[in-house]
Design a protein around this motif. Structure first.
Motif, short mmCIF file in Angstrom:
data_model
loop_
_atom_site.label_atom_id
_atom_site.label_comp_id
_atom_site.label_asym_id
_atom_site.label_seq_id
_atom_site.Cartn_x
_atom_site.Cartn_y
_atom_site.Cartn_z
N MET A 8 -25.42 -56.19 14.25
CA MET A 8 -24.53 -55.22 14.89
C MET A 8 -23.12 -55.30 14.32
SD MET A 8 -25.81 -55.38 18.75
CE MET A 8 -27.08 -56.62 18.69
N PHE A 9 -22.65 -56.52 14.01
CA PHE A 9 -21.35 -56.66 13.37
C PHE A 9 -21.36 -56.03 11.99
CE2 PHE A 9 -18.49 -59.09 10.59
CZ PHE A 9 -17.28 -58.75 11.18
N PHE A 10 -22.47 -56.21 11.25
CA PHE A 10 -22.60 -55.62 9.92
C PHE A 10 -22.61 -54.09 10.01
CE2 PHE A 10 -25.19 -54.34 6.21
CZ PHE A 10 -24.35 -54.81 5.23
N MET A 11 -23.30 -53.55 11.01
CA MET A 11 -23.31 -52.10 11.21
C MET A 11 -21.91 -51.58 11.52
SD MET A 11 -26.75 -51.53 13.48
CE MET A 11 -26.26 -49.91 14.03
N PHE A 12 -21.19 -52.30 12.38
CA PHE A 12 -19.83 -51.91 12.73
C PHE A 12 -18.91 -51.96 11.51
CE2 PHE A 12 -15.61 -52.84 14.51
CZ PHE A 12 -15.48 -51.76 15.36
N PHE A 35 -21.97 -43.60 13.86
CA PHE A 35 -22.61 -44.85 13.48
C PHE A 35 -21.88 -46.03 14.11
CE2 PHE A 35 -23.64 -48.23 10.37
CZ PHE A 35 -25.01 -48.17 10.48
N ILE A 36 -20.55 -45.98 14.17
CA ILE A 36 -19.77 -47.03 14.83
C ILE A 36 -20.10 -47.06 16.31
CG2 ILE A 36 -17.42 -47.70 15.48
CD1 ILE A 36 -16.53 -46.61 12.75
N VAL A 37 -20.18 -45.89 16.95
CA VAL A 37 -20.52 -45.83 18.37
C VAL A 37 -21.92 -46.38 18.62
CG1 VAL A 37 -21.01 -44.19 20.24
CG2 VAL A 37 -18.92 -43.98 18.94
N LEU A 38 -22.85 -46.10 17.73
CA LEU A 38 -24.21 -46.63 17.86
C LEU A 38 -24.24 -48.15 17.75
CD1 LEU A 38 -27.19 -45.73 18.13
CD2 LEU A 38 -27.29 -45.85 15.64
N SER A 39 -23.46 -48.71 16.84
CA SER A 39 -23.42 -50.17 16.73
C SER A 39 -22.76 -50.80 17.96
CB SER A 39 -22.67 -50.58 15.46
OG SER A 39 -21.30 -50.27 15.56
N ILE A 40 -21.73 -50.17 18.51
CA ILE A 40 -21.11 -50.68 19.74
C ILE A 40 -22.10 -50.58 20.91
CG2 ILE A 40 -19.26 -50.26 21.41
CD1 ILE A 40 -17.51 -49.45 19.06
N PHE A 41 -22.89 -49.51 20.94
CA PHE A 41 -23.90 -49.36 21.99
C PHE A 41 -24.92 -50.49 21.92
CE2 PHE A 41 -28.14 -47.71 23.06
CZ PHE A 41 -27.96 -47.52 24.42
N PHE A 42 -25.40 -50.81 20.72
CA PHE A 42 -26.37 -51.90 20.58
C PHE A 42 -25.75 -53.24 20.97
CE2 PHE A 42 -28.96 -49.35 17.35
CZ PHE A 42 -29.85 -48.98 18.33
N PHE A 43 -24.48 -53.44 20.61
CA PHE A 43 -23.81 -54.68 20.99
C PHE A 43 -23.67 -54.78 22.50
CE2 PHE A 43 -19.86 -56.98 21.93
CZ PHE A 43 -20.21 -58.22 21.43
N PHE A 44 -23.30 -53.68 23.13
CA PHE A 44 -23.19 -53.61 24.59
C PHE A 44 -24.53 -53.90 25.25
CE2 PHE A 44 -20.27 -50.97 27.53
CZ PHE A 44 -19.50 -52.10 27.76
#
Length: 94
Positions: A8-12, A35-44
């Protein structure tokens, strides 16, 4: 779990690198924001699963991310109708 957080950090990071780099089209910039919002969603999601919390805050985040996407598409459509394309060089940004 650590592999998921690293992914998720790599995606962000990749989403931010695409957003910061100079692109000609507004659509590519909007896709990198999503794509940034999607990575934050997965992290959340991983964070809420880890601590056994309710997913109400995740639903609020999804509502705001959908509103952000709709706003970006409306800006893209108004820009295409006004200038004829979505190039950044076609109009003067002050």
């Amino acid at each position: 779990m650590m592999i998921d957080m690293l992914m998720m950090f790599f995606m962000f990071f990749i989403g931010n690198m695409i957003f910061v780099s100079k692109h000609k089209h507004l659509l590519i910039v909007l896709l990198s924001l999503e794509f940034i919002v999607l990575s934050i969603f997965f992290f959340f999601l991983m964070l809420l699963i880890l601590f056994y919390y309710n997913f109400y805050m995740l639903m609020v985040f999804l509502v705001f991310s959908v509103c952000e996407g709709a706003l970006g598409l409306s800006i893209l459509i108004s820009m295409i109708r006004t200038y004829g394309n979505d190039y950044f060089q076609s109009f003067n940004m002050l």
